[in-house]
Design an enzyme around this catalytic site. Structure first.
Site, PDB file in Angstrom:
ATOM      1  N   HIS A   1       1.326   4.877  -2.364  1.00 42.39           N
ATOM      2  CA  HIS A   1       0.798   5.727  -3.435  1.00 42.39           C
ATOM      3  C   HIS A   1       1.918   6.449  -4.174  1.00 42.39           C
ATOM      4  CE1 HIS A   1      -3.573   5.565  -2.432  1.00 42.39           C
ATOM      5  NE2 HIS A   1      -3.099   5.257  -1.233  1.00 42.39           N
TER       6      HIS A   1
ATOM      7  N   GLU B   1     -10.979   3.033   6.651  1.00 41.36           N
ATOM      8  CA  GLU B   1     -10.053   4.097   7.042  1.00 41.36           C
ATOM      9  C   GLU B   1     -10.863   5.304   7.512  1.00 41.36           C
ATOM     10  OE1 GLU B   1      -6.279   6.655   5.226  1.00 41.36           O
ATOM     11  OE2 GLU B   1      -7.803   5.855   3.868  1.00 41.36           O
TER      12      GLU B   1
ATOM     13  N   ASP C   1       1.753   3.929   3.059  1.00 45.32           N
ATOM     14  CA  ASP C   1       0.674   4.719   2.477  1.00 45.32           C
ATOM     15  C   ASP C   1       1.253   5.833   1.622  1.00 45.32           C
ATOM     16  OD1 ASP C   1      -1.923   5.406   1.870  1.00 45.32           O
ATOM     17  OD2 ASP C   1      -2.303   6.473   3.737  1.00 45.32           O
TER      18      ASP C   1
ATOM     19  N   HIS D   1       0.855  -1.193   0.000  1.00 46.21           N
ATOM     20  CA  HIS D   1       0.000   0.000   0.000  1.00 46.21           C
ATOM     21  C   HIS D   1       0.889   1.240   0.000  1.00 46.21           C
ATOM     22  CE1 HIS D   1      -4.159   1.650   0.980  1.00 46.21           C
ATOM     23  NE2 HIS D   1      -3.366   2.730   0.945  1.00 46.21           N
TER      24      HIS D   1
END
Length: 371
Positions: free
Chosen positions: A27, A216, A313, A25
């Site tokens: 980005h 989330e 993230d 995960h």
């Protein structure tokens, strides 16, 4: 200059950075080097809050620590602004892979939304091609420096727009050429996976895997929709699955927990949770349990047998690395090298790779951890 790498930590006499890691995960637009933003921003006349790379890094960290996913997402306006040309996309993707390799990642899946990168006339296929070119350049650069890494694209649709079927078709079109999975990203609360059921139905008909941001900024209903409407094989964050757990009693280290049906399903089916500790604190995802890392339900989920994985993230916004996230968890919950290995094995098992390649990845992890 790469994103600031937190000082290495040692656990059981071993450097955490040297250990083989899997990143699920992560980005692309959340991992742009601040120095690159300054340089590319100058070329397009972008108005930046800070002109110095270190000061800009501080700005991202400060603005991202808001306790709100909506506010957190606003910082991406700067990173996406410098990712609108083929050259910008390729450079960002190349540097992204190089930073992963420096962090000891041997397999990564980078998620990004092609529809957010069309501002200067590129087509959807052209932006995917540009990112894939950068990924391959980054893999080659890592190999030349003595590191082996493989990175696949998770093609993401923005959940508050109406292009998800088109993006799903794009992802399938790039299968075998870099794309390994699909995701929906952006504001979660108010935009459930069910809005994109047609896209998810199409992906299922093509046997193309999906991970879905859920649990989330929204709770159990969002996770339920991710599994039912999205047919998610993994949960992006998924930390609020803990809302479906009722802690009946605590006696020392003994915790008696009653499972809800959804939590039991996720645990028993070993559906990976893509947990991102620092980010979960910044966005308020764990507000129901507290405001510090020791309040994070990560350890509870781990001890109960959930397939927990550790992720960054957004490296720039959280000013972090996978090494740092693992070190923070080890310090907070007194984890050993064996625990850190378990997190990597969970991630390898959940990777969107053929089973033979997952087994190879598992062997690499075992070897790297000294098994």
């Amino acid at each position: 200059m790469p994103i600031e790498q937190a000082g290495d930590s040692v656990i059981d006499g071993v450097s955490i950075r040297s250990l083989p890691k899997v990143s699920l995960h992560d980005h692309l637009d959340g991992g742009v080097r601040p120095a690159t933003i300054v340089e590319l921003g100058d070329e397009i006349g972008l108005d930046l809050p800070e002109r110095d790379a270190a000061a800009l890094a501080d700005w991202f960290a400060d603005k991202s620590d808001s306790g709100s996913l909506v506010e957190y997402l606003k910082t991406f306006d700067l990173t996406t602004a410098v990712m609108q040309t083929r050259e910008g996309l390729t450079r960002v993707a190349r540097e992204f892979v190089e930073d992963l390799a420096t962090d000891g990642v041997i397999y990564g899946e980078v998620r990004w939304a092609p529809e957010q990168h069309l501002g200067r006339g590129l087509s959807l296929d052209e932006v995917v091609a540009a990112v894939q070119e950068g990924i391959e350049e980054g893999e080659d650069a890592a190999e030349r420096s003595g590191r082996d890494i493989r990175v696949g694209q998770l093609i993401s649709a923005m959940r508050h727009t109406d292009r998800s079927l088109e993006i799903a078709e794009l992802a399938v079109r790039w299968r075998g050429r870099g794309a390994v999975g699909f995701d929906i990203a952006g504001p979660e609360d108010g935009f459930p996976p069910s809005r994109h059921k047609v896209a998810f139905d199409y992906l299922a008909s093509e046997f193309f895997p999906a991970t879905v941001h859920a649990g989330e900024a929204a709770g159990i209903d969002s996770i339920r929709s991710a599994l039912i409407d999205g047919r998610a094989l993994r949960l992006g964050h998924g930390v609020r699955i803990a809302e479906d757990l009722d802690v009946v009693s605590r006696e020392g280290e003994e915790v008696l927990v009653q499972f809800g049906d959804l939590a039991r399903w996720v645990r028993d089916r070993e559906i990976p949770l893509e947990l991102s500790p620092s980010s979960n604190l910044q966005t308020g995802a764990i507000a129901a349990w507290g405001t510090t890392l020791e309040d994070h339900p990560f350890d509870l989920l781990y001890q109960l047998g959930f397939a927990v994985t550790v992720n960054v993230d957004n490296r720039t916004m959280s000013r972090t690395s996978l090494t740092r996230e693992l070190a923070l968890l080890a310090e907070t919950f007194e984890y050993s090298l064996d625990d850190l290995e378990t997190f990597q094995l969970n991630a390898a098992a959940g990777a969107f790779l053929p089973v033979e390649e997952r087994e190879e990845l598992i062997d690499l992890i075992a070897d790297g951890f000294g098994d």
